[in-house]
Design a protein around this motif. Structure first.
Motif, PDB file in Angstrom:
ATOM      1  N   PRO A   2     -10.635  -4.472  -5.156  1.00 42.62           N
ATOM      2  CA  PRO A   2     -10.577  -4.316  -3.841  1.00 42.62           C
ATOM      3  C   PRO A   2     -10.971  -5.381  -3.078  1.00 42.62           C
ATOM      4  CG  PRO A   2     -11.520  -2.140  -4.605  1.00 42.62           C
ATOM      5  CD  PRO A   2     -11.568  -2.968  -5.622  1.00 42.62           C
ATOM      6  N   VAL A   3     -12.029  -6.339  -3.453  1.00 40.89           N
ATOM      7  CA  VAL A   3     -12.704  -7.346  -2.572  1.00 40.89           C
ATOM      8  C   VAL A   3     -11.506  -8.633  -2.729  1.00 40.89           C
ATOM      9  CG1 VAL A   3     -15.040  -6.830  -3.100  1.00 40.89           C
ATOM     10  CG2 VAL A   3     -13.684  -8.207  -4.680  1.00 40.89           C
ATOM     11  N   ASP A   4     -10.680  -8.472  -3.722  1.00 42.70           N
ATOM     12  CA  ASP A   4      -9.620  -9.616  -3.792  1.00 42.70           C
ATOM     13  C   ASP A   4      -8.200  -9.044  -3.426  1.00 42.70           C
ATOM     14  OD1 ASP A   4     -11.530 -11.381  -5.246  1.00 42.70           O
ATOM     15  OD2 ASP A   4     -11.029 -10.440  -6.967  1.00 42.70           O
ATOM     16  N   ALA A   5      -7.990  -7.915  -2.732  1.00 46.85           N
ATOM     17  CA  ALA A   5      -6.983  -7.392  -2.576  1.00 46.85           C
ATOM     18  C   ALA A   5      -6.303  -7.804  -1.099  1.00 46.85           C
ATOM     19  CB  ALA A   5      -6.832  -5.968  -2.450  1.00 46.85           C
ATOM     20  N   ARG A   6      -5.066  -7.856  -1.169  1.00 46.95           N
ATOM     21  CA  ARG A   6      -4.032  -8.216   0.357  1.00 46.95           C
ATOM     22  C   ARG A   6      -3.416  -6.873   0.619  1.00 46.95           C
ATOM     23  NH1 ARG A   6      -2.081 -13.886   0.822  1.00 46.95           N
ATOM     24  NH2 ARG A   6      -4.254 -15.063   0.304  1.00 46.95           N
ATOM     25  N   PHE A   7      -3.217  -6.141  -0.454  1.00 45.26           N
ATOM     26  CA  PHE A   7      -2.468  -4.783  -0.333  1.00 45.26           C
ATOM     27  C   PHE A   7      -3.185  -3.512  -0.679  1.00 45.26           C
ATOM     28  CE2 PHE A   7       0.571  -8.380  -0.575  1.00 45.26           C
ATOM     29  CZ  PHE A   7       1.308  -8.189   0.609  1.00 45.26           C
ATOM     30  N   TYR A   8      -3.192  -2.309  -0.002  1.00 43.16           N
ATOM     31  CA  TYR A   8      -3.513  -1.215  -0.520  1.00 43.16           C
ATOM     32  C   TYR A   8      -2.520  -0.089  -0.724  1.00 43.16           C
ATOM     33  CZ  TYR A   8      -6.365   3.284  -0.129  1.00 43.16           C
ATOM     34  OH  TYR A   8      -6.821   4.268  -0.350  1.00 43.16           O
TER      35      TYR A   8
ATOM     36  N   ALA B 207      -9.736  24.729  -6.160  1.00 43.26           N
ATOM     37  CA  ALA B 207      -8.694  24.619  -7.274  1.00 43.26           C
ATOM     38  C   ALA B 207      -7.705  23.728  -6.989  1.00 43.26           C
ATOM     39  CB  ALA B 207      -8.513  25.888  -8.201  1.00 43.26           C
ATOM     40  N   SER B 208      -7.110  24.079  -5.823  1.00 46.52           N
ATOM     41  CA  SER B 208      -5.758  23.443  -5.449  1.00 46.52           C
ATOM     42  C   SER B 208      -6.143  22.133  -5.046  1.00 46.52           C
ATOM     43  CB  SER B 208      -5.240  24.163  -4.221  1.00 46.52           C
ATOM     44  OG  SER B 208      -6.080  24.174  -3.046  1.00 46.52           O
ATOM     45  N   THR B 209      -7.346  21.875  -4.563  1.00 49.37           N
ATOM     46  CA  THR B 209      -7.785  20.468  -4.165  1.00 49.37           C
ATOM     47  C   THR B 209      -8.097  19.833  -5.104  1.00 49.37           C
ATOM     48  OG1 THR B 209      -8.879  21.488  -2.035  1.00 49.37           O
ATOM     49  CG2 THR B 209      -9.553  19.297  -2.730  1.00 49.37           C
ATOM     50  N   CYS B 210      -8.719  20.322  -6.469  1.00 46.68           N
ATOM     51  CA  CYS B 210      -8.774  19.600  -7.524  1.00 46.68           C
ATOM     52  C   CYS B 210      -7.888  18.988  -8.318  1.00 46.68           C
ATOM     53  CB  CYS B 210      -9.912  20.411  -8.383  1.00 46.68           C
ATOM     54  SG  CYS B 210     -11.480  20.751  -7.643  1.00 46.68           S
ATOM     55  N   PHE B 211      -6.953  19.770  -8.207  1.00 47.22           N
ATOM     56  CA  PHE B 211      -5.440  19.389  -8.978  1.00 47.22           C
ATOM     57  C   PHE B 211      -4.424  18.708  -8.174  1.00 47.22           C
ATOM     58  CE2 PHE B 211      -7.045  23.291 -11.197  1.00 47.22           C
ATOM     59  CZ  PHE B 211      -7.197  22.459 -12.668  1.00 47.22           C
ATOM     60  N   ALA B 212      -4.662  18.224  -6.927  1.00 45.10           N
ATOM     61  CA  ALA B 212      -3.849  17.558  -6.041  1.00 45.10           C
ATOM     62  C   ALA B 212      -3.984  16.194  -6.558  1.00 45.10           C
ATOM     63  CB  ALA B 212      -4.388  17.531  -4.523  1.00 45.10           C
ATOM     64  N   GLN B 213      -2.839  15.544  -6.801  1.00 45.88           N
ATOM     65  CA  GLN B 213      -2.695  14.029  -7.349  1.00 45.88           C
ATOM     66  C   GLN B 213      -2.473  12.943  -6.263  1.00 45.88           C
ATOM     67  OE1 GLN B 213       0.086  14.176 -10.452  1.00 45.88           O
ATOM     68  NE2 GLN B 213      -1.249  15.686 -12.015  1.00 45.88           N
ATOM     69  N   ARG B 214      -3.696  11.916  -6.472  1.00 46.17           N
ATOM     70  CA  ARG B 214      -3.331  10.848  -5.592  1.00 46.17           C
ATOM     71  C   ARG B 214      -3.887   9.755  -6.381  1.00 46.17           C
ATOM     72  NH1 ARG B 214      -5.576  10.156   0.814  1.00 46.17           N
ATOM     73  NH2 ARG B 214      -3.181  10.697   0.937  1.00 46.17           N
ATOM     74  N   ILE B 215      -3.210   8.519  -6.213  1.00 42.42           N
ATOM     75  CA  ILE B 215      -3.606   7.523  -6.863  1.00 42.42           C
ATOM     76  C   ILE B 215      -3.704   6.300  -5.713  1.00 42.42           C
ATOM     77  CG2 ILE B 215      -2.612   5.448  -8.443  1.00 42.42           C
ATOM     78  CD1 ILE B 215      -0.946   7.852  -9.831  1.00 42.42           C
ATOM     79  N   GLU B 216      -4.807   5.519  -5.870  1.00 41.26           N
ATOM     80  CA  GLU B 216      -5.212   4.571  -4.998  1.00 41.26           C
ATOM     81  C   GLU B 216      -5.163   3.365  -5.874  1.00 41.26           C
ATOM     82  OE1 GLU B 216      -8.305   5.386  -1.758  1.00 41.26           O
ATOM     83  OE2 GLU B 216      -8.390   7.251  -3.059  1.00 41.26           O
ATOM     84  N   LYS B 217      -4.455   2.222  -5.374  1.00 39.88           N
ATOM     85  CA  LYS B 217      -4.572   0.965  -6.101  1.00 39.88           C
ATOM     86  C   LYS B 217      -4.616  -0.164  -5.040  1.00 39.88           C
ATOM     87  CE  LYS B 217      -1.499   2.371  -9.941  1.00 39.88           C
ATOM     88  NZ  LYS B 217      -0.507   2.102 -10.875  1.00 39.88           N
ATOM     89  N   TYR B 218      -5.170  -1.400  -5.407  1.00 38.71           N
ATOM     90  CA  TYR B 218      -5.268  -2.376  -4.676  1.00 38.71           C
ATOM     91  C   TYR B 218      -4.498  -3.860  -5.548  1.00 38.71           C
ATOM     92  CZ  TYR B 218      -9.097  -0.406  -2.037  1.00 38.71           C
ATOM     93  OH  TYR B 218      -9.937   0.510  -1.481  1.00 38.71           O
ATOM     94  N   TYR B 219      -3.812  -4.653  -4.466  1.00 34.87           N
ATOM     95  CA  TYR B 219      -2.924  -5.687  -5.049  1.00 34.87           C
ATOM     96  C   TYR B 219      -3.286  -6.896  -4.606  1.00 34.87           C
ATOM     97  CZ  TYR B 219      -0.051  -1.970  -7.093  1.00 34.87           C
ATOM     98  OH  TYR B 219       0.238  -0.607  -7.594  1.00 34.87           O
ATOM     99  N   SER B 220      -3.177  -7.930  -5.290  1.00 36.55           N
ATOM    100  CA  SER B 220      -3.229  -9.306  -4.640  1.00 36.55           C
ATOM    101  C   SER B 220      -2.026  -9.863  -3.953  1.00 36.55           C
ATOM    102  CB  SER B 220      -3.379 -10.200  -5.862  1.00 36.55           C
ATOM    103  OG  SER B 220      -2.311 -10.384  -6.715  1.00 36.55           O
ATOM    104  N   TYR B 221      -2.061 -10.847  -3.402  1.00 40.79           N
ATOM    105  CA  TYR B 221      -0.795 -11.416  -2.670  1.00 40.79           C
ATOM    106  C   TYR B 221       0.436 -11.574  -3.251  1.00 40.79           C
ATOM    107  CZ  TYR B 221      -1.060 -15.821  -5.296  1.00 40.79           C
ATOM    108  OH  TYR B 221      -0.790 -16.868  -6.103  1.00 40.79           O
ATOM    109  N   ASN B 222       0.400 -11.602  -4.726  1.00 37.00           N
ATOM    110  CA  ASN B 222       1.535 -11.703  -5.596  1.00 37.00           C
ATOM    111  C   ASN B 222       1.987 -10.187  -6.437  1.00 37.00           C
ATOM    112  OD1 ASN B 222      -0.671 -11.828  -7.251  1.00 37.00           O
ATOM    113  ND2 ASN B 222       0.422 -13.735  -8.354  1.00 37.00           N
ATOM    114  N   TRP B 223       1.270  -9.202  -5.796  1.00 33.29           N
ATOM    115  CA  TRP B 223       1.394  -7.962  -6.180  1.00 33.29           C
ATOM    116  C   TRP B 223       0.904  -7.711  -7.547  1.00 33.29           C
ATOM    117  CZ3 TRP B 223       1.992  -4.147  -3.003  1.00 33.29           C
ATOM    118  CH2 TRP B 223       2.459  -4.069  -1.724  1.00 33.29           C
TER     119      TRP B 223
END
Length: 122
Positions: free
Chosen positions: A39-45, A18-34
């Motif tokens: 993911p395939v077009d990203a320069r930043f993670y 239950a504690s693992t399910c409710f942990a909050q993590r956001i993952e995003k990918y960004y281009s060179y100009n943020w």
């Protein structure tokens, strides 16, 4: 007695799950100009984790897999910095650091040493 141990073990496993399910993590990918991108077009993670103190964000250069920025924010959108924020060059050297409260810069631009950074990571 064995039944109680089995029930306790089941309860423990359920609690961990239950504690693992409710942990909050956001993952995003960004281009060179943020701009957010695929993911395939990203320069930043970016990894953004919910903590007791707010949202801890870490941005990485994808090419080098090195840290570009690390800091604490009040919101999951990373608009209001609240705490220490550190920026790095792509070679891993510290570019600048600063402290903010509720999005307002208190002190910025002071370079920290590698030793100070190692203490921060502990």
């Amino acid at each position: 007695m064995a039944l109680n141990a089995k029930a306790c073990f089941s309860a423990l496993i359920s609690l961990v799950f239950a504690s693992t399910c409710f942990a909050q993590r956001i993952e995003k990918y960004y281009s060179y100009n943020w701009k957010e991108t695929k993911p395939v077009d990203a320069r930043f993670y970016s990894l953004i984790d919910k903590t007791d103190s707010g949202w801890y964000r870490r941005d990485y250069f994808l090419a080098t897999k090195r840290l570009q920025m690390a800091g604490l924010f009040e919101d999951s959108n990373s608009k209001l910095q609240n705490g220490y924020v550190y920026y790095f060059y792509s070679n891993g050297k510290i570019e600048q650091s600063g402290k903010c409260e509720h999005g307002k810069k208190l002190a910025y631009g002071r370079l920290i040493t590698q030793m100070e950074w190692l203490l921060i990571l502990q």
